[in-house]
Scaffold this active site. Sequence first.
Site, PDB file in Angstrom:
ATOM      1  N   TYR A 164      -7.222   1.674  -0.587  1.00  0.00           N
ATOM      2  CA  TYR A 164      -6.278   0.773   0.073  1.00  0.00           C
ATOM      3  C   TYR A 164      -5.968  -0.423  -0.820  1.00  0.00           C
ATOM      4  O   TYR A 164      -4.800  -0.801  -1.000  1.00  0.00           O
ATOM      5  CB  TYR A 164      -6.857   0.316   1.411  1.00  0.00           C
ATOM      6  CG  TYR A 164      -5.886  -0.437   2.276  1.00  0.00           C
ATOM      7  CD1 TYR A 164      -4.875   0.231   2.963  1.00  0.00           C
ATOM      8  CD2 TYR A 164      -5.975  -1.817   2.418  1.00  0.00           C
ATOM      9  CE1 TYR A 164      -3.980  -0.458   3.764  1.00  0.00           C
ATOM     10  CE2 TYR A 164      -5.088  -2.517   3.212  1.00  0.00           C
ATOM     11  CZ  TYR A 164      -4.091  -1.830   3.884  1.00  0.00           C
ATOM     12  OH  TYR A 164      -3.203  -2.519   4.677  1.00  0.00           O
ATOM     13  N   LYS A 208      -2.306  -1.465  -2.390  1.00  0.00           N
ATOM     14  CA  LYS A 208      -1.642  -2.719  -2.049  1.00  0.00           C
ATOM     15  C   LYS A 208      -1.496  -3.658  -3.250  1.00  0.00           C
ATOM     16  O   LYS A 208      -0.498  -4.382  -3.359  1.00  0.00           O
ATOM     17  CB  LYS A 208      -2.385  -3.406  -0.896  1.00  0.00           C
ATOM     18  CG  LYS A 208      -2.325  -2.637   0.417  1.00  0.00           C
ATOM     19  CD  LYS A 208      -0.886  -2.380   0.866  1.00  0.00           C
ATOM     20  CE  LYS A 208      -0.819  -1.710   2.228  1.00  0.00           C
ATOM     21  NZ  LYS A 208       0.569  -1.517   2.701  1.00  0.00           N
TER      22      LYS A 208
END
EC number: 1.1.1.403
Length: 260
Positions: A166, A170
Site C-alpha cells: 500500500y 501511494k
Amino acid sequence: MTQAQELSVDFDFRLDGKVALVTGAASGIGAAIASAYATKGARIAAVDLNAEGAEALAAQLGGDRGAHRGFACDVADAASVQAAADAVAAEFGRIDILVNSAGVARLAPAEELSLQDWDSTLAINLSGTFLMCQAVGKRMLEAGGGAIVNMASQAATVALDQHVAYCASKFGVVGVSKVLAAEWGGRGVRVNTISPTVVLTELGHKAWDGPRGDALKKLIPTGRFAYPDEIAAAAVFLASDAAAMINGADLVIDGGYTIK
C-alpha cells in the site's frame, strides 16, 4: 491574464457546467466526492468496478435527467480504462475533472505478503491511477484544461506497519502526480493529490473500530479519524477554479499524524 489583471475567485467553489469523472464512486470516499461535486453543480460520471453500485450512486444524486451516469470500469485493465473514458466523453461531450479514488489495501507483514497481493495493489492503486490519468489527460490537453485529483494517503509520507504494498503504491501515486503536474501544468491541466489518514467510511469503521483504532487515534494530534465529507470538501476546492494556482501539491488531511 497579465500581472496587472485581477483574478476573480469564486469563494463558493462552484463547478457548474463541468463534467467530473470519479473512480471508486460506488462507495466510500469516491461516493462522498461525487455527491459533493453534484451539489456544486457538476455532472457526474460515476465509475466503478461495481457497475450496479455506480449506477445507483448516479441515480441518488438527482438533478436533471441524464445529469449523472454510472459506468463500469476495471482500472487495472488498460482497455477497460480507455473504454470507460471514451464512454464518458461520448455521453457528456467533455471531461473537466478527474478523481482517481479507486483503491485497495492488502495488508500483511512484508515477509509474508504474497506476490499476488503485491501485484494487485500496485495494479489497482498505482497503474490504475496512471492509466486513467493518461486516458482522460489526453482529452483535457486537447481541450486546453482540466483538473485531476488523485487519492494518495498518509501512507505516501510515512511508513506504516504491514502496509508495504500500500505504501509503495501511494508513494507512487504522489510521484506520478507530481510528474504529470510538471508536464501538463503549462498546458492547462492541474494535477494534485489528497493524502488522508484513516477515513470513517463503512470499511474504515470495520477496520479500525476497537482497541487498534483507539491506539492509532492517540498518535493523531487532533485525536480522531477523518470523515468522508472532509475529504470531499478538499476535493471540491482542488477541482474548482479557485485552486487555479495549485498544481503538484499533496494535501495531507491527517490531523497532524505525519508531523510527529
